[in-house]
Design an enzyme around this catalytic site. Structure first.
Site, mmCIF file in Angstrom:
data_model
loop_
_atom_site.group_PDB
_atom_site.id
_atom_site.type_symbol
_atom_site.label_atom_id
_atom_site.label_comp_id
_atom_site.label_asym_id
_atom_site.label_seq_id
_atom_site.Cartn_x
_atom_site.Cartn_y
_atom_site.Cartn_z
ATOM 1 N N LYS A 1 4.607 -16.406 -8.116
ATOM 2 C CA LYS A 1 5.995 -15.935 -8.099
ATOM 3 C C LYS A 1 6.135 -14.704 -7.211
ATOM 4 C CE LYS A 1 8.282 -17.097 -11.930
ATOM 5 N NZ LYS A 1 9.583 -17.719 -12.091
ATOM 6 N N CYS B 1 45.888 2.353 -17.693
ATOM 7 C CA CYS B 1 45.788 1.571 -16.465
ATOM 8 C C CYS B 1 45.893 2.513 -15.262
ATOM 9 C CB CYS B 1 46.904 0.527 -16.426
ATOM 10 S SG CYS B 1 47.019 -0.309 -14.836
ATOM 11 N N CYS C 1 49.442 1.814 -13.494
ATOM 12 C CA CYS C 1 50.768 2.063 -14.056
ATOM 13 C C CYS C 1 50.740 3.051 -15.222
ATOM 14 C CB CYS C 1 51.422 0.745 -14.496
ATOM 15 S SG CYS C 1 50.616 -0.012 -15.916
ATOM 16 N N CYS D 1 45.285 -4.216 -18.939
ATOM 17 C CA CYS D 1 46.571 -3.529 -18.901
ATOM 18 C C CYS D 1 47.608 -4.525 -19.411
ATOM 19 C CB CYS D 1 46.890 -3.115 -17.468
ATOM 20 S SG CYS D 1 48.632 -2.714 -17.228
#
Ligand code: IVH
Length: 716
Positions: A361, A455, A458, A473
């Site tokens: 790996k 938010c 706003c 929001c």
């Protein structure tokens, strides 16, 4: 990245997944990943070592179950490998403690949803190597067993997919079975037939005729290209992108509807042989096997190399490691195999795995960089997505400067702080992840991140969703949401208004000229020109483009609404079933389902249209004078909306007959093969169109498979 609302169930699953991942991710990343070189205290104390070994085995078994059975891992591949590596080390140090508890298992991918089939020859896994020292020890063992000669070795990429054994009898595909627990696996024949690159019949040549019965073994996987295509579709449908191609491949091969399997273009590659009758037909070396498989028409690894001696082996492994970033398929290492069968036989098979091969790996690509800041994006549905702003850093060949932080809970659980040096990792998945923080380099002044409670667009107080993991929001009139919705409506995925991009949307919203899509159609030419002057944007062509979009196809309006889980395919289906937006909005879940949508999409539609504001939005569009174009296509039937191309001559039906039957079942018949084509039905003499289908990864059917799709009796 915008993460919109999802169905409650999907949300719960995603969050549960993420939550557990983060908790464990932090632990694993913090304690193990980054202390990889430190020898745990248990190593020297047998009682503690035993306890730790048992714990690791149980954990690994649990992760195997999540990975193989549910295709839904909780930890990254790198973290999983770290657990394996630690177990490996402890077991090597304390061979005496292996009593009865047995080595870590192979995993088991059986799902209980398919008939199981017992492998004629057990389908084993491989021993793994996680370091150059382990690979060197493998090489030394091989040389010792071969009495000191240097046998040739073959180096192949280790494909990161799902192992599959496909049996051909008399050259015809009869069965495809997953590895399962190594003894028996899921019979996924119908699904495997949907893989375009999987031939139904083997080619036979004079030099390499196919044996009467032959089981070829390989890996089903998903290319990064196809993953990108699926994710583009998901993005249009407002769904989060899929990160792990392996999980998508595994999940797809286990879908219950073969047609859905065909819609995701799985790839396959073959590198091994199970049962073979007669035995004498078995190739004498791995190199010969790959040439034989290719001659039979099967896809084989293109990057395999034959080497001899440690230096050549080391060079070939390093070369594949470097090439990794350029390959279109996911690979997490190399598989090294003794080439000649006589030496393979001399080395033999150990308790569970052959001694002549090893899976080595690669270490995952991992870098550290500073987190400069966290920005919050507000999506179409109000979801707040934190984005990590990173000091640009190169990882696996690409420079990244941003990474999604998913949600509030993820930041809290990982205690990611602005100013921290974070660890970014890219393993099998394509999206870099922040796996943890380098606490040693944390600046003294770094403070816990306070996720905004209002938010950023706003100022409305946010609400928790998904059991508080994420926040939204709730203000549908939030200017950020309004902007994202308008951008989506006007975008190429929506009604495609040329020239109306984010800059215009910003201008329109800032000046209060537009709030909902319908408002766009009420603006007069002079309004556009005046706004354009204010914002310094070209407006001349916009009025005509907006006017033209009134007659966009109905599916574009449907998609433009931005209903979660409704992407282009769903929108097209709905547009065939309903002739107007209002009919769609007023329909019942049963009617939506009739359009061919799945339960999750139906639930999303129900949620969406239960909002009065969304119904009003539709009415407003209608009132604004839109005249969507509808497609006149049959709406129902088992093949509703599926696009077919016919080519070559079919054994029983003429092409005309087949086309009629497809149309009667709701399908569409087209001349040219494209990415939109769902199926190519190929008969004898098929040429260019079949080649194009193979190239694009479109599912290819023969007449009997078409009959099966049409629910017709098999040909006499
Ligand atoms: S050979 C007895 N070759 O990796 C030999 N396996 O970790 C059987 N795999 O079970 C496997 N690429 O599912 C082989 N080039 C490759 C491979 C490969 C991926 C998978 C396979 C196998 C697992 C072992």
């Amino acid at each position: 990245m915008i993460r919109p609302r999802e169905s409650t169930l999907a949300r719960a699953k995603r969050m549960a997944f993420r939550g557990r991942w983060i908790g464990r991710g932090l632990l694993v990343a913090g304690l193990l990943l980054w202390a990889g070189a430190v020898v745990p205290a248990e190593a020297s104390d047998p009682a503690k070592a035993r306890e730790r070994i048992l714990h690791l085995r149980a954990e690994i078994a649990r992760h195997d179950e999540l990975y193989f059975k549910h295709a839904a891992p909780e930890i990254s591949d790198a973290a999983y490998d770290t657990l394996k590596r630690e177990l490996h080390g402890l077991e090597a140090e304390h061979p005496d403690l292996l009593d009865g508890a047995g080595p870590a298992g192979l995993g088991d991918d059986r799902s209980g949803r398919f008939p199981v089939y017992r492998h004629r020859v057990p389908m084993t896994g491989l021993d793994k190597s996680y370091s150059e020292a382990e690979l060197r020890a493998f090489h030394a063992r091989v040389v010792r067993r071969a009495d000191g000669v240097e046998p040739e070795l073959v180096v192949e990429p280790k494909y990161d997919g799902l192992a599959l054994g496909v049996t051909y009898e008399s050259g015809r595909l009869v069965r495809a079975v997953t590895r399962g627990n190594g003894t028996e696996g899921d019979d996924v024949t119908a699904n495997a037939r949907m893989i375009a690159a999987l031939p139904r019949e083997l080619r036979s040549t004079a030099v390499r005729p196919w044996p009467e019965v032959v089981e070829v073994r390989g890996e089903v996987y998903l290319t990064y290209g196809e993953l990108a295509r699926i994710n583009a579709e998901r993005e249009q449908a407002g769904e989060p992108p899929l990160a792990h191609p392996r999980n998508v491949a595994a999940g797809t091969l286990k879908l219950s509807d073969p047609a859905e399997v065909g819609a995701r273009r799985l790839a396959v590659v073959f590198y091994g042989l199970g049962a073979c009758e007669p035995e004498t037909a078995r190739p004498e070396s791995q190199g010969d096997l790959l040439a034989t498989l290719a001659a039979w028409g099967l896809p084989v690894p293109q990057e395999s190399r034959v080497v001899r001696g440690w230096a050549e082996l080391q060079t070939a492994v390093a070369a594949l490691g470097r090439a990794r970033g350029r390959l279109d398929f996911p690979t997490d290492g190399v598989v090294v195999k003794v080439n000649e069968r006589r030496w393979q036989q001399a080395l033999g098979v150990g308790a569970q795995t052959p001694r002549w091969a090893i899976a080595h790996k690669f270490a995952p690509a991992r870098v550290e960089t500073r987190l400069r800041g966290i920005t919050i994006q507000v999506g179409r549905t109000g979801l707040l997505t934190p984005v990590a702003e990173l000091e640009p850093v190169k990882i696996a060949g690409a420079t990244i400067a941003r990474a999604s932080l998913h949600n509030r809970a993820e930041i809290a659980r990982k205690d990611i702080r602005v100013g921290d040096v974070v660890r970014v990792e890219k393993a099998g998945e394509i999206i870099p992840m922040i796996v943890g923080v380098n606490l040693a380099r944390r600046p003294a002044e770094a403070a816990p991140y306070g996720f905004p409670t209002a938010c950023p667009a706003c100022g409305t107080e946010t609400v928790g969703v998904d059991g508080e993991a994420a926040v939204r929001c709730p203000n549908a009139d939030c200017p950020a949401q309004v902007r994202r919705r308008l951008e989506h409506f006007a975008s190429k995925s929506g009604v495609d208004i040329h020239g109306l991009g984010p800059a215009w949307v910003d201008l329109l919203v800032t000046h209060g000229a537009v709030r909902r899509p319908g408002d766009l159609y009420r603006l007069q030419r002079d309004d556009w020109l005046a706004l354009g002057r204010k914002g310094g944007l070209a407006a001349e062509r916009l009025p005509a483009a907006v006017e033209r979009s009134k007659q966009a196809e109905l599916w574009r309006f449907i998609q433009g609404l931005g209903i979660p889980r409704i992407g282009e395919a769903g929108a097209r289906r709905l547009a065939r079933r309903f002739d107007r937006l209002e009919a769609l909005a007023g329909a019942s879940p049963g009617e939506w389902a009739e359009a061919g949508l799945g339960p999750a999409a139906v639930t999303a539609l129900a949620e969406y249209f239960s909002e009065p504001a969304n119904r009003a939005l539709v009415a407003d569009l209608q009132a604004a004078g839109i005249k969507p174009r509808t497609e006149s296509a049959p709406e129902q039937g088992p093949l509703a909306g599926k696009i077919f191309v016919l080519t070559g001559s079919l054994p029983q039906w003429t092409r005309l007959q087949a086309a009629d039957k497809i149309r009667a079942a709701g399908g569409l018949v087209r001349e040219a093969v494209s990415r939109r084509t769902d199926y190519v039905v190929a008969g004898e003499g098929a040429g260019e169109k079949l080649a194009e289908a193979r190239r694009l990864g479109v599912a290819v059917l023969d007449e009997s498979e078409l009959r099966a799709l049409l629910n017709e009796d098999p040909a006499p």
